[in-house]
Design a protein around this motif. Structure first.
Motif, PDB file in Angstrom:
ATOM      1  N   UNK A 163      18.137  63.057  19.126  1.00  0.00           N
ATOM      2  CA  UNK A 163      19.471  62.925  18.366  1.00  0.00           C
ATOM      3  C   UNK A 163      19.412  62.152  17.286  1.00  0.00           C
ATOM      4  N   UNK A 164      18.377  61.245  16.893  1.00  0.00           N
ATOM      5  CA  UNK A 164      18.277  60.257  15.711  1.00  0.00           C
ATOM      6  C   UNK A 164      16.960  60.155  15.075  1.00  0.00           C
ATOM      7  N   UNK A 165      16.164  59.375  15.841  1.00  0.00           N
ATOM      8  CA  UNK A 165      14.789  59.009  15.500  1.00  0.00           C
ATOM      9  C   UNK A 165      13.793  60.231  15.340  1.00  0.00           C
ATOM     10  N   UNK A 166      13.669  61.015  16.148  1.00  0.00           N
ATOM     11  CA  UNK A 166      12.723  62.056  15.845  1.00  0.00           C
ATOM     12  C   UNK A 166      13.290  63.257  14.611  1.00  0.00           C
ATOM     13  N   UNK A 167      14.422  63.501  14.717  1.00  0.00           N
ATOM     14  CA  UNK A 167      14.968  64.141  13.518  1.00  0.00           C
ATOM     15  C   UNK A 167      14.650  63.578  12.142  1.00  0.00           C
ATOM     16  N   UNK A 168      14.900  61.968  12.156  1.00  0.00           N
ATOM     17  CA  UNK A 168      14.694  61.318  11.025  1.00  0.00           C
ATOM     18  C   UNK A 168      13.224  61.412  10.701  1.00  0.00           C
ATOM     19  N   UNK A 169      12.371  61.341  11.349  1.00  0.00           N
ATOM     20  CA  UNK A 169      10.945  61.430  10.944  1.00  0.00           C
ATOM     21  C   UNK A 169      10.528  62.713  10.069  1.00  0.00           C
ATOM     22  N   UNK A 170      11.280  63.641  10.605  1.00  0.00           N
ATOM     23  CA  UNK A 170      10.956  65.012   9.997  1.00  0.00           C
ATOM     24  C   UNK A 170      11.572  65.051   8.703  1.00  0.00           C
ATOM     25  N   UNK A 171      12.834  64.659   8.725  1.00  0.00           N
ATOM     26  CA  UNK A 171      13.687  64.669   7.456  1.00  0.00           C
ATOM     27  C   UNK A 171      13.021  63.870   6.374  1.00  0.00           C
ATOM     28  N   UNK A 172      12.807  62.472   6.685  1.00  0.00           N
ATOM     29  CA  UNK A 172      12.205  61.380   5.477  1.00  0.00           C
ATOM     30  C   UNK A 172      10.704  61.973   5.127  1.00  0.00           C
ATOM     31  N   UNK A 173       9.930  62.568   6.165  1.00  0.00           N
ATOM     32  CA  UNK A 173       8.723  62.997   5.728  1.00  0.00           C
ATOM     33  C   UNK A 173       8.729  64.199   4.464  1.00  0.00           C
ATOM     34  N   UNK A 174      10.016  64.936   4.918  1.00  0.00           N
ATOM     35  CA  UNK A 174      10.002  66.103   3.788  1.00  0.00           C
ATOM     36  C   UNK A 174      10.566  65.466   2.376  1.00  0.00           C
ATOM     37  N   UNK A 175      11.681  64.713   2.476  1.00  0.00           N
ATOM     38  CA  UNK A 175      12.344  64.257   1.449  1.00  0.00           C
ATOM     39  C   UNK A 175      11.266  63.290   0.590  1.00  0.00           C
ATOM     40  N   UNK A 192       7.609  62.691   1.048  1.00  0.00           N
ATOM     41  CA  UNK A 192       6.476  63.051   0.776  1.00  0.00           C
ATOM     42  C   UNK A 192       6.087  64.384   0.364  1.00  0.00           C
ATOM     43  N   UNK A 193       6.821  65.387   0.554  1.00  0.00           N
ATOM     44  CA  UNK A 193       6.565  66.729   0.175  1.00  0.00           C
ATOM     45  C   UNK A 193       7.545  67.253  -1.156  1.00  0.00           C
ATOM     46  N   UNK A 194       8.836  66.814  -1.192  1.00  0.00           N
ATOM     47  CA  UNK A 194       9.667  67.228  -2.422  1.00  0.00           C
ATOM     48  C   UNK A 194       8.985  66.642  -3.620  1.00  0.00           C
ATOM     49  N   UNK A 195       8.788  65.302  -3.715  1.00  0.00           N
ATOM     50  CA  UNK A 195       8.360  64.737  -4.988  1.00  0.00           C
ATOM     51  C   UNK A 195       7.249  65.397  -5.497  1.00  0.00           C
ATOM     52  N   UNK A 196       6.199  65.843  -4.727  1.00  0.00           N
ATOM     53  CA  UNK A 196       4.958  66.285  -4.985  1.00  0.00           C
ATOM     54  C   UNK A 196       5.068  67.702  -5.402  1.00  0.00           C
ATOM     55  N   UNK A 197       5.643  68.577  -4.528  1.00  0.00           N
ATOM     56  CA  UNK A 197       5.801  69.985  -4.696  1.00  0.00           C
ATOM     57  C   UNK A 197       7.125  70.655  -5.509  1.00  0.00           C
ATOM     58  N   UNK A 198       8.287  69.897  -5.360  1.00  0.00           N
ATOM     59  CA  UNK A 198       9.427  70.206  -6.126  1.00  0.00           C
ATOM     60  C   UNK A 198      10.211  71.361  -5.103  1.00  0.00           C
ATOM     61  N   UNK A 199       9.673  71.535  -3.914  1.00  0.00           N
ATOM     62  CA  UNK A 199      10.249  72.438  -3.102  1.00  0.00           C
ATOM     63  C   UNK A 199      11.363  71.694  -2.409  1.00  0.00           C
ATOM     64  N   UNK A 200      12.643  72.256  -2.615  1.00  0.00           N
ATOM     65  CA  UNK A 200      13.829  71.613  -2.038  1.00  0.00           C
ATOM     66  C   UNK A 200      14.726  72.632  -1.181  1.00  0.00           C
ATOM     67  N   UNK A 201      14.356  73.802  -1.170  1.00  0.00           N
ATOM     68  CA  UNK A 201      15.272  74.727  -0.482  1.00  0.00           C
ATOM     69  C   UNK A 201      15.466  74.711   0.920  1.00  0.00           C
ATOM     70  N   UNK A 202      16.472  75.307   1.433  1.00  0.00           N
ATOM     71  CA  UNK A 202      16.494  75.372   2.876  1.00  0.00           C
ATOM     72  C   UNK A 202      15.271  75.971   3.889  1.00  0.00           C
ATOM     73  N   UNK A 203      14.690  77.233   3.019  1.00  0.00           N
ATOM     74  CA  UNK A 203      13.620  77.707   3.707  1.00  0.00           C
ATOM     75  C   UNK A 203      12.562  77.137   3.686  1.00  0.00           C
ATOM     76  N   UNK A 204      11.998  76.340   2.732  1.00  0.00           N
ATOM     77  CA  UNK A 204      11.200  75.177   2.540  1.00  0.00           C
ATOM     78  C   UNK A 204      11.020  74.132   3.399  1.00  0.00           C
ATOM     79  N   UNK A 205      12.324  73.606   3.593  1.00  0.00           N
ATOM     80  CA  UNK A 205      12.557  72.565   4.623  1.00  0.00           C
ATOM     81  C   UNK A 205      12.566  72.988   6.078  1.00  0.00           C
TER      82      UNK A 205
END
Length: 457
Positions: free
Chosen positions: A100-112, A114-127
């Motif tokens: 309910x908190x720490x596990x989802x946070x690991x995925x959300x923080x990883x995406x926002x 590590x992934x978005x700054x390098x790729x620019x992918x910020x859509x719901x499908x990409x996430x």
């Protein structure tokens, strides 16, 4: 000769367990807290980082040692507070720091970060696609709990440590700092502000979950029990704490050294800038790899810990079934966004911390006392729960409760529960001393983890 071989093997396994525990502690939250502390504390950096290390490193290590001394997991600790507390507290802890908190946070923080700054992918499908892949990998790594030492200790943790050392070393050599004043609460209370920041890393709560993994993994691999197992777990915990402390200081220095440090609003932004300033786009890639590794190792540890716990609580559901369940729930929660997760979990975590710290510290203090605590635990835990509940209710808008708790020392620093808890612990200790004098034969002796675990059953 056989004893020498076993001793050498145990040392190797403890070393791997140390790396495993460090990797589970060091998630994205741990990565971004120290740099912003370094950036905002200015001339008060030394005091601020000391405070951060006390609650962000020392308390988690102490919690694992308490698990090792008392029994196999948080159940053996929490039952000291009575049957209701003994079940409700660990369930809330594992749910709060798990799906309910720490596990989802690991995925959300990883995406926002590590992934978005390098790729620019910020859509719901990409996430969503990223979250599917992230939790699939984490589940695969956590599917066999007895293989965690090899998976985390041998491969992921060394890679994470190497990347962190490279970033800190280059930042120290290439950044040209400017003198800055302390801002926010660091300007007036650097030590207590650092204490609070470390307090909210959640690692003390996480230690209650990770303790079961370390105990289980070392028991399985070393074939030891009792005081020997407790000693090996304690050594691994201290080693992980030392690594964690060194990395925290290094990351704090990055924030302290970076030019125009006050312009950054969070640690992730600051570290990304430091990486880019020292290594260009290659630095951003390295920073992204650090975040992914930090989040992945924490996710694997949390899936394993929560699944172990609920398998013990409800043995009719297998460890692997629980692992799948928590991975799916975490995926679902992560798609709602980090802000939603924080709004739900924040008050729960604030409610749990006072009881967790009280439980751990009394457990370690008890062997030094002339009596086994009974009312000492009950009284102290009761007031810590009630006080934390009042603090949480006041924070969410029930301001009429504020006069009931605002008189306590350190209330402004969210530590108002400490004084009344200490007083009630002392009262409980006095009652236990009286009971011992009246019925000395009723006092059991405890020494090893196994003996204590048997006493709690």
């Amino acid at each position: 000769m056989e004893q020498v071989i076993q001793s050498t093997r145990n040392k190797r396994l403890v070393f791997l367990a140390t790396l495993m525990l460090f990797s589970m502690y060091f998630g994205a939250g741990n990565l971004i807290f120290p740099p912003i502390l370094g950036a905002q504390s200015g001339e008060g950096f030394s005091l601020a980082i000391v405070g951060f290390l006390l609650t962000g490193v020392a308390l988690p290590v102490v919690a694992v040692i308490a698990i090792a001394r008392t029994g196999s997991d948080v159940f053996d600790l929490s039952m000291r507070g009575g049957k209701v507390f003994g079940v409700a507290f660990p369930v809330l802890v594992y749910l709060a720091i798990g799906a309910f908190y720490a596990l989802p946070r690991t995925a959300v923080v990883s995406y926002s970060t590590a992934i978005v700054p390098l790729t620019g992918w910020s859509s719901g499908i990409a996430s969503t696609a990223f979250f599917v892949g992230f939790f699939a990998v984490a589940l695969a790594l956590a599917f066999n709990p007895h293989g965690l030492i090899d998976k985390l200790g041998k491969w992921l943790t060394p890679a994470l440590l190497i990347l962190l050392v490279v970033l800190v070393a280059l930042a120290a050599m290439r950044l040209h700092p400017t003198e800055t004043d302390a801002i926010n609460k660091y300007a007036t209370h650097p030590l207590s502000t650092g204490l609070i920041e470390g307090y909210f890393t959640m690692d003390s709560l996480a230690s209650l979950a990770f303790g079961i993994l370390v105990v289980s993994a070392l028991r399985h691999s070393t074939k030891t029990t009792g005081s020997t197992l407790a000693r090996l777990v304690s050594i691994a915990a201290c080693g992980a704490g030392l690594l964690l402390g060194l990395i925290y200081v290094g990351l704090g220095l990055v924030g302290h050294l970076i030019p125009d440090s006050h312009s950054y609003s969070n640690g992730a932004e600051l570290l990304a800038a430091a990486a880019e300033q020292t290594m260009g786009r290659t630095g951003l890639i390295i920073f992204g790899a650090i975040v992914l590794l930090a989040c992945m190792t924490t996710a694997v540890g949390l899936i394993g810990a929560t699944s172990e716990f609920f398998n013990r609580l409800l043995p009719g559901v297998s460890y692997r079934a629980w692992a799948v369940i928590f991975s799916l729930v975490s995926f679902a929660v992560s798609t709602t966004g980090l802000e939603t997760v924080l709004s739900i979990a924040g008050p729960i975590i604030g409610f749990l911390y006072p009881s967790a710290i009280t439980l751990v510290l009394l457990t370690l203090l008890e062997p030094l006392l002339p009596v086994r605590l009974h009312y000492g635990f009950r009284f102290a835990l009761t007031v810590s729960v009630v006080w934390a509940a009042l603090m949480s209710l006041s924070d969410i808008g029930l301001s009429f409760l504020e006069p009931l708790i605002s008189w306590s020392p350190a209330h402004a620093q969210q530590l108002g529960w400490v004084a009344p808890t200490l007083v009630l612990a002392a009262v409980g200790f006095a009652v236990d001393m009286v009971r011992k004098k009246e019925t000395p034969e009723a006092e059991p002796e405890t020494s090893t983890a196994d003996e204590s675990a048997e006493a709690s059953v």
